[in-house]
Design a protein around this motif. Structure first.
Motif, PDB file in Angstrom:
ATOM      1  N   GLN A  18     -20.746 -72.225-118.138  1.00  0.00           N
ATOM      2  CA  GLN A  18     -21.323 -71.785-119.529  1.00  0.00           C
ATOM      3  C   GLN A  18     -20.809 -70.560-120.065  1.00  0.00           C
ATOM      4  O   GLN A  18     -20.912 -70.272-121.194  1.00  0.00           O
ATOM      5  CB  GLN A  18     -22.932 -71.561-119.174  1.00  0.00           C
ATOM      6  CG  GLN A  18     -23.480 -72.973-118.495  1.00  0.00           C
ATOM      7  CD  GLN A  18     -23.805 -73.946-119.452  1.00  0.00           C
ATOM      8  OE1 GLN A  18     -22.952 -74.501-119.856  1.00  0.00           O
ATOM      9  NE2 GLN A  18     -25.000 -74.360-119.586  1.00  0.00           N
ATOM     10  N   GLY A  72     -30.288 -73.630-125.719  1.00  0.00           N
ATOM     11  CA  GLY A  72     -29.010 -72.996-125.565  1.00  0.00           C
ATOM     12  C   GLY A  72     -28.116 -73.376-126.536  1.00  0.00           C
ATOM     13  O   GLY A  72     -27.047 -72.562-127.000  1.00  0.00           O
ATOM     14  N   PHE A 102     -28.692 -70.999-130.232  1.00  0.00           N
ATOM     15  CA  PHE A 102     -27.342 -70.160-130.325  1.00  0.00           C
ATOM     16  C   PHE A 102     -26.614 -70.576-131.867  1.00  0.00           C
ATOM     17  O   PHE A 102     -26.278 -69.393-132.359  1.00  0.00           O
ATOM     18  CB  PHE A 102     -26.337 -70.631-129.285  1.00  0.00           C
ATOM     19  CG  PHE A 102     -25.289 -69.626-129.267  1.00  0.00           C
ATOM     20  CD1 PHE A 102     -25.045 -68.764-128.503  1.00  0.00           C
ATOM     21  CD2 PHE A 102     -23.945 -70.155-129.934  1.00  0.00           C
ATOM     22  CE1 PHE A 102     -24.058 -67.955-128.459  1.00  0.00           C
ATOM     23  CE2 PHE A 102     -22.947 -69.200-130.113  1.00  0.00           C
ATOM     24  CZ  PHE A 102     -22.901 -68.125-129.222  1.00  0.00           C
ATOM     25  N   GLU A 130     -23.815 -61.559-123.358  1.00  0.00           N
ATOM     26  CA  GLU A 130     -24.324 -62.951-122.730  1.00  0.00           C
ATOM     27  C   GLU A 130     -23.540 -63.497-121.540  1.00  0.00           C
ATOM     28  O   GLU A 130     -24.231 -63.938-120.674  1.00  0.00           O
ATOM     29  CB  GLU A 130     -23.889 -64.014-123.734  1.00  0.00           C
ATOM     30  CG  GLU A 130     -24.411 -65.401-123.487  1.00  0.00           C
ATOM     31  CD  GLU A 130     -24.008 -66.534-124.287  1.00  0.00           C
ATOM     32  OE1 GLU A 130     -24.589 -67.763-124.168  1.00  0.00           O
ATOM     33  OE2 GLU A 130     -23.205 -66.508-125.476  1.00  0.00           O
ATOM     34  N   LEU A 182     -25.739 -64.874-118.300  1.00  0.00           N
ATOM     35  CA  LEU A 182     -25.421 -66.139-117.809  1.00  0.00           C
ATOM     36  C   LEU A 182     -25.239 -66.029-116.275  1.00  0.00           C
ATOM     37  O   LEU A 182     -25.669 -66.903-115.525  1.00  0.00           O
ATOM     38  CB  LEU A 182     -24.308 -66.887-118.285  1.00  0.00           C
ATOM     39  CG  LEU A 182     -24.528 -67.253-119.931  1.00  0.00           C
ATOM     40  CD1 LEU A 182     -23.171 -67.518-120.609  1.00  0.00           C
ATOM     41  CD2 LEU A 182     -25.343 -68.243-119.982  1.00  0.00           C
ATOM     42  N   SER A 210     -30.067 -67.156-123.524  1.00  0.00           N
ATOM     43  CA  SER A 210     -29.027 -67.391-122.563  1.00  0.00           C
ATOM     44  C   SER A 210     -29.509 -67.660-121.236  1.00  0.00           C
ATOM     45  O   SER A 210     -28.751 -68.389-120.276  1.00  0.00           O
ATOM     46  CB  SER A 210     -28.062 -66.310-122.683  1.00  0.00           C
ATOM     47  OG  SER A 210     -27.239 -66.182-123.909  1.00  0.00           O
ATOM     48  N   TYR A 263     -30.027 -71.390-121.009  1.00  0.00           N
ATOM     49  CA  TYR A 263     -28.647 -72.005-121.119  1.00  0.00           C
ATOM     50  C   TYR A 263     -27.841 -71.909-119.738  1.00  0.00           C
ATOM     51  O   TYR A 263     -27.276 -73.029-119.228  1.00  0.00           O
ATOM     52  CB  TYR A 263     -27.984 -71.357-122.200  1.00  0.00           C
ATOM     53  CG  TYR A 263     -26.373 -71.915-122.400  1.00  0.00           C
ATOM     54  CD1 TYR A 263     -26.426 -73.249-123.107  1.00  0.00           C
ATOM     55  CD2 TYR A 263     -25.450 -71.229-122.419  1.00  0.00           C
ATOM     56  CE1 TYR A 263     -25.274 -73.883-123.263  1.00  0.00           C
ATOM     57  CE2 TYR A 263     -24.063 -71.809-122.431  1.00  0.00           C
ATOM     58  CZ  TYR A 263     -24.036 -73.144-122.980  1.00  0.00           C
ATOM     59  OH  TYR A 263     -22.926 -73.521-123.216  1.00  0.00           O
TER      60      TYR A 263
END
Length: 450
Positions: A177, A270, A274, A307, A311, A365, A368
């Protein structure tokens, strides 16, 4: 044995096969595969986000001749969305290939297709040079790009989770990711540098092409790294035992259509959120609020940098508490952050604008980071590549029209920001609900926390 009976065998042998195939995998081996997949996804998202940024800044001027600025922007974003319509078809085709001949071989094909097509976009003449053929060719290249992208993410995520210890899948599934923010950094950074180096006229004429043409040398690097990936031990076991699915598309549609819907919903924030906070906000900031392109690209750049640790943290939280819980609570937090984030973007203060974009991207995020774990958990190994491709790319297809819809709704509201914020709230809660439903529909794997 016919295909139908093969696809309806009891699930226990399959789960035992998968648990056994991954039991001896070390963290070193899992990290190697995850990083190899990350390079490919970074290339994928670099190419795809280049088109996103160009749709907001260049294509509406260079390829869609229209005196109405809003109409040109709508046409540009529609072209962006068309590529995403092709993604489910790509996910279907390459997913079936990956479930039949292997994850690694299929991923070599998809990365070549993505890189070559992106380079061709950088060579495409404009509307002023060849007339109506320019937007037609742009759309065709975008469709072809969407087909290859449709098989990339799902394959990368599948090979990573199948090359990771069960208990640590969420940690490693978060690594590919990171390709999304890296792709954003490279694409937005490339455009940002071009706006600094060239005048507006030179940027519109040829400066924007340079980041697209850079896809050619990047492809060579990505190919070298990806060629060193190991095939999934889970797929190798399926091949050895004769358990591969002969008709994965039919099986997934017939027996797992509900899983596709839940997986699509789990991935929506996600991807769609985004696109809303990047592609649409870049257009809104430049065309409606009068901000400089450099400011909006810089905002996307900072958001992408932040980000990356988000993540990684999201993956660790998913490993500890379960991926579905990260999606639930992450979706709720993202919904609460939507209005404050847009108020900051609307402020007119450069630092606050950047902070608003970063805040919105950071909150969405977390879901995600966990979405890859949830999606791969929804489907058995025999049809995982195909099922994940269906779910993720359906989310991508719908998400591709988020900037278009946001542009239309905001224009209908007198260029006020509230419809875009409302869309972000809806996407956030939609994903949170999917996170609550997903565990009861997922494959039961011993020692794995959904």
């Amino acid at each position: 044995m016919n295909d139908y009976s093969a696809s309806t065998r009891p699930p226990v042998p399959q789960t035992n096969l998968e648990a056994g195939a991954t039991r001896t995998i070390s963290d070193k081996e899992a990290t190697k595969v995850a990083m190899g997949a990350l390079v490919g996804t970074a290339m994928e998202w670099y190419d795809f986000f280049l088109f996103s940024a160009a749709a907001a800044l260049v294509f509406n001027v260079q390829y869609f001749a229209n005196e109405n600025a809003t109409a040109a922007a709508l046409a540009s974003f529609a072209t962006f969305g068309v590529g995403l319509v092709a993604r489910p078809l790509g996910g279907m085709f390459f997913g079936a290939m990956g479930d039949r001949i292997g994850r690694r071989k299929t991923l070599m094909v998809t990365i070549v297709g993505i890189g070559v097509i992106t380079g061709f976009i950088g060579l495409l003449p404009t509307y002023a040079a060849i007339g109506i053929a320019a937007p037609i060719l742009l759309v065709l290249l975008r469709v072809a790009q969407g087909l290859f992208v449709g098989g990339e993410w799902s394959g990368a995520m599948t090979i990573v989770v199948e090359n990771a210890p069960l208990k640590r899948r969420a940690r490693y599934a978060a690594l590919p990711q990171i390709g999304s923010p890296i792709g954003t950094i490279l694409s937005s950074g490339g455009f940002f540098l071009m706006t600094l180096i060239f005048s507006q006229e030179s940027f519109n004429e040829f400066g924007w092409r340079i980041p697209f043409l850079a896809a050619f040398p990047m492809l060579l690097v990505a190919l070298w790294i990806r060629s060193r990936l190991d095939e999934s031990p889970v797929f190798a076991e399926l091949m050895e035992s004769g358990e591969t699915e002969k008709a994965p598309i039919r099986t997934v549609i017939r027996h797992h259509w509900k899983h596709i819907i839940i997986g699509m919903a789990a991935a929506m924030l996600g991807v769609g959120g985004f696109y809303l906070v990047t592609a649409f906000v870049v257009y809104y900031g430049v065309s409606i609020l009068g901000y400089s392109p450099s400011l909006m690209l810089f905002g996307g750049l900072v958001a992408a940098v932040v980000e990356i640790p988000v993540l990684i943290l999201g993956g660790r939280l998913a490993e500890r508490f379960g991926a579905s819980k990260v999606i639930i609570y992450g979706g709720i937090v993202s919904a609460l952050a939507a209005v404050p984030a847009f108020l900051m973007i609307e402020s007119g203060i450069d630092a606050v604008v950047v902070l608003g974009m970063t805040f919105a991207v950071a909150t969405l995020s977390f879901p995600y980071a966990a979405s890859g774990t949830v999606l791969t958990g929804l489907f058995p190994a025999r049809t995982r590549y195909t099922g994940v491709g269906f779910a993720q790319n359906t989310a991508g297809m719908v998400s591709g029209f988020v900037p278009l819809l946001a542009t239309a709704l905001v224009a209908g509201a007198g260029n006020h920001w509230w419809p875009a914020a409302a869309m972000l709230v809806f996407l956030s809660l939609f994903t949170a609900v999917a996170g609550a439903i997903a565990p009861r529909m997922s494959v039961d794997l011993p020692g794995f926390k959904h």
